[in-house]
Design a protein around this motif. Sequence first.
Motif, PDB file in Angstrom:
ATOM      1  N   ASN A  59       0.837  -1.198   0.000  1.00 25.10           N
ATOM      2  CA  ASN A  59       0.000   0.000   0.000  1.00 25.10           C
ATOM      3  C   ASN A  59       0.874   1.252   0.000  1.00 25.10           C
ATOM      4  OD1 ASN A  59       0.956   0.255   2.666  1.00 25.10           O
ATOM      5  ND2 ASN A  59      -0.848  -0.780   3.511  1.00 25.10           N
ATOM      6  N   ASP A  60       0.230   2.406   0.063  1.00 24.24           N
ATOM      7  CA  ASP A  60       0.953   3.682  -0.009  1.00 24.24           C
ATOM      8  C   ASP A  60       1.909   3.878   1.165  1.00 24.24           C
ATOM      9  OD1 ASP A  60      -0.535   4.112  -2.266  1.00 24.24           O
ATOM     10  OD2 ASP A  60      -1.806   5.683  -1.418  1.00 24.24           O
ATOM     11  N   ASP A  61       1.520   3.438   2.361  1.00 24.82           N
ATOM     12  CA  ASP A  61       2.385   3.602   3.540  1.00 24.82           C
ATOM     13  C   ASP A  61       3.694   2.860   3.351  1.00 24.82           C
ATOM     14  OD1 ASP A  61       0.496   5.158   4.778  1.00 24.82           O
ATOM     15  OD2 ASP A  61      -0.394   3.510   5.918  1.00 24.82           O
ATOM     16  N   TRP A  62       3.621   1.643   2.830  1.00 25.19           N
ATOM     17  CA  TRP A  62       4.844   0.864   2.598  1.00 25.19           C
ATOM     18  C   TRP A  62       5.735   1.550   1.568  1.00 25.19           C
ATOM     19  CZ3 TRP A  62       5.317  -2.781  -1.877  1.00 25.19           C
ATOM     20  CH2 TRP A  62       6.583  -3.383  -1.914  1.00 25.19           C
ATOM     21  N   LEU A  87       8.765   7.383  -3.943  1.00 25.55           N
ATOM     22  CA  LEU A  87       7.489   7.353  -4.648  1.00 25.55           C
ATOM     23  C   LEU A  87       6.354   7.752  -3.708  1.00 25.55           C
ATOM     24  CD1 LEU A  87       7.896   4.068  -6.740  1.00 25.55           C
ATOM     25  CD2 LEU A  87       8.349   6.409  -7.437  1.00 25.55           C
ATOM     26  N   LYS A  88       5.258   8.224  -4.279  1.00 20.09           N
ATOM     27  CA  LYS A  88       4.160   8.748  -3.468  1.00 20.09           C
ATOM     28  C   LYS A  88       3.049   7.737  -3.242  1.00 20.09           C
ATOM     29  CE  LYS A  88       4.985  13.520  -4.933  1.00 20.09           C
ATOM     30  NZ  LYS A  88       4.417  14.700  -5.632  1.00 20.09           N
ATOM     31  N   ILE A 137       7.074   0.022 -12.464  1.00 22.62           N
ATOM     32  CA  ILE A 137       7.501  -1.349 -12.767  1.00 22.62           C
ATOM     33  C   ILE A 137       7.037  -1.745 -14.166  1.00 22.62           C
ATOM     34  CG2 ILE A 137       7.185  -3.785 -12.148  1.00 22.62           C
ATOM     35  CD1 ILE A 137       7.012  -2.872  -9.214  1.00 22.62           C
ATOM     36  N   ARG A 138       5.790  -1.379 -14.498  1.00 27.86           N
ATOM     37  CA  ARG A 138       5.264  -1.697 -15.832  1.00 27.86           C
ATOM     38  C   ARG A 138       6.157  -1.110 -16.929  1.00 27.86           C
ATOM     39  NH1 ARG A 138       0.156  -2.893 -17.173  1.00 27.86           N
ATOM     40  NH2 ARG A 138      -0.620  -2.050 -15.191  1.00 27.86           N
TER      41      ARG A 138
END
Length: 199
Positions: free
Chosen positions: A117-120, A127-128, A137-138
Amino acid sequence: VTEEDITRVVDRMRERSAIFEVVNGRSVEIGDFIVADFALKINGKQIEQKSSEMFQVIQDDFLPGFAEQAVGLQIGESRDISTRFPKNTSKIEWADKPAIFSVMLKEIKKKRLPEPNDDWIFSIGQLKSYGELRENIRQDILRMKEREAEQSFEESIMDALVKQTKFDVPGNTISRRYHRLHHDQIDHLMRLGYAEEKA
């Protein structure tokens, strides 16, 4: 690029961010990581002794029966575990020989992977958001696939030229080309989150 391709890279990154948490109040279960002192005996002779080694208790491990006998160990308890080394073990002198591990359990740990998730994402880099990570990654995988296609095209041209040409290609030219392609591939896979030995 499939979502599964992206998730495989994400999972690799999560593994690298894993936390090992101490477990109290129960005995060893399959899948646990244990910290233990152990002594190895083969044919009654002590061969090896180590302190505070951490390893995972896995069924169908290369040491038959080890995990099953480790299950139920309590912290502070000692137990002799009988097993046999496989024929293809890296130490030839131990191959296919019965062994006894005298184990004294110090800690039980569980591996906890961070939630994707965003916290990780914020905790490990610049990155945000998790969505931004997946998109990066894509794009990285797309660039890698494009580079692979270009390399394949170049190699097919070189193969065709070699077949049609009578002169010898210098060995050092081929070697330089191979090592450059190999290094580029490994470097890119590592930046995608793969461990070096898996790249």
